[in-house]
Design an enzyme around this catalytic site. Structure first.
Site, PDB file in Angstrom:
ATOM      1  N   TYR A 103       0.849  -1.180   0.000  1.00  0.00           N
ATOM      2  CA  TYR A 103       0.000   0.000   0.000  1.00  0.00           C
ATOM      3  C   TYR A 103       0.889   1.235   0.000  1.00  0.00           C
ATOM      4  O   TYR A 103       1.880   1.300   0.730  1.00  0.00           O
ATOM      5  CB  TYR A 103      -0.900  -0.025   1.235  1.00  0.00           C
ATOM      6  N   ASP A 175      -0.454  -7.037   6.558  1.00  0.00           N
ATOM      7  CA  ASP A 175      -1.606  -6.185   6.295  1.00  0.00           C
ATOM      8  C   ASP A 175      -2.668  -7.093   5.684  1.00  0.00           C
ATOM      9  O   ASP A 175      -2.540  -7.535   4.552  1.00  0.00           O
ATOM     10  CB  ASP A 175      -1.230  -5.060   5.333  1.00  0.00           C
TER      11      ASP A 175
END
Length: 388
Positions: A103, A175
């Protein structure tokens, strides 16, 4: 209510962590908005910044149950969860290894903040476990992964990473936002700490900003010890909203996964689409690995338009699907990662991750797929017509 391993997922979503309304016998958890609690003659000295208000504690129990962990913490945003967790396990002179596809906010945090703290970092060239092992140094403390990754939906072998981490005495962090606890539980594969942008699937209605971390009591306590100093706690109203949203998590995510697979197959057959990224497709390079460690393939599909079809013009011509930031709401949205989630990266950094200007990230909602197909087709026609 205490979590039982025998509970079904919808029962966990609905009931674990609920607060009983002892006074009025309401069906939903009451909300406690007080920011000031008694400090004398009480079992717990409650303070919002200490993550221990009644609603905060209840929500943490639900998230821990969903991730099959001992404990959890909730934060004011996904990045608060990421940054606090990393700073809890990394100190001056330490080293972290991260997978190359991440990300953009996480990547930017590493690049802009770690040097200030004297924390060393390395990004892998690939996603094979050997890519991680080859970068391990004497001062390495953490292996950090994201699977499926944002936005190209690459899959990392969680079991291989956790095995490597444990053999070297390292902490493994993932994540887990894109999968959500519905599609995978990394703890089943030995991963130590799970991080979520709860803004996404946990919230699910595009009206909540939050983050979450789940893990062992020992690891969560370590995160809490720095979290109380950094102050990234979540307001109790948002906590209550998130607890409400989690009740339908399984129902929403299953429908989004079903629709995403349908849309991925549709896009793959569309002559105006250059490439489709979705681990549920059999020709996806990580399909077999995804089948092994996921219960569903997620609600996000990324695709590249053919040369000559402008990505922004296409999105502006959509009528039903919203060109919008973020993802995972019940409504379908699209965005260009180069202008949003990965805008903070340089063009060279985006190119290194394979993120092109023609790439679109499609967060599939719960609408009928036929309506989504029609909207995509009409938007492509308008965009192509404007070029003639």
């Amino acid at each position: 209510m205490k979590h039982s391993k025998k509970m079904g997922i919808n029962t966990i979503c609905t009931h674990v962590g609920e607060i009983k309304d002892e006074q009025f016998k309401g069906a939903v958890s009451p909300i406690y908005l007080s920011s000031s609690y008694a400090f004398d003659s009480v079992d717990i000295k409650r303070y919002p910044r200490y993550f221990n208000t009644p609603n905060q504690e209840a929500l943490c129990r639900k998230i821990a149950a969903l991730e099959k962990t001992e404990d959890a913490l909730i934060f004011g945003s996904g990045m608060a969860a990421v940054s606090t967790t990393l700073l809890a396990f990394l100190h001056k002179g330490d080293h972290i290894i991260l997978q190359k596809s991440l990300y953009g906010g996480t990547y930017n945090f590493i690049m802009e903040e770690c040097d200030k703290f004297g924390i060393e970092y390395s990004f892998t060239k690939g996603l094979d476990v050997n890519d991680f092992e080859s970068l391990i140094q004497e001062n390495t403390k953490v292996l950090y992964i994201e699977t499926p990754s944002n936005p190209l939906l690459t899959i990392t072998d969680m079991q291989a990473i956790s095995d490597l981490a444990r053999s070297k005495g390292l902490t493994s962090i993932i994540d887990n936002t894109f999968a959500s606890p519905i599609n995978q539980n990394p703890v089943d594969f030995g991963i130590d700490i799970m991080i979520h942008s709860a803004t996404k699937y946990m919230g699910g209605h595009s009206d909540i900003l939050a983050g979450a971390v789940a893990g062992s009591k020992q690891d969560v306590l370590r995160i809490w010890n720095i979290a109380k100093n950094l102050g990234g706690s979540l307001s109790d109203f948002t906590v209550w909203m998130l607890e409400r949203s989690l009740k339908t998590l399984n129902l929403r995510v299953k429908e989004q996964c079903k629709n995403a697979l349908i849309m991925a197959k549709y896009l793959e057959a569309n002559v105006d689409i250059e490439h489709v990224y979705y681990p549920g497709l059999e020709d996806h390079s990580d399909h077999e690995l995804a089948k092994k460690q996921m219960r569903g393939f997620g609600g996000v599909v990324s695709f590249e338009l053919k040369d000559g079809i402008d990505a922004m013009e296409f999105q502006n011509n959509l009528e039903l699907i919203k060109p919008s930031m973020s993802l995972a709401g019940i409504e379908s949205t699209m965005l260009s990662p180069t202008k949003t989630s990965h805008a903070l990266l340089s063009p060279e950094e985006r190119e290194n991750q394979g993120i092109k200007d023609s790439l679109i990230r499609f967060s599939v909602g719960i609408e009928e797929p036929e309506d989504l197909m029609y909207d995509i087709e009409q938007a492509i026609k308008k965009t192509v017509k404007a070029l003639v």
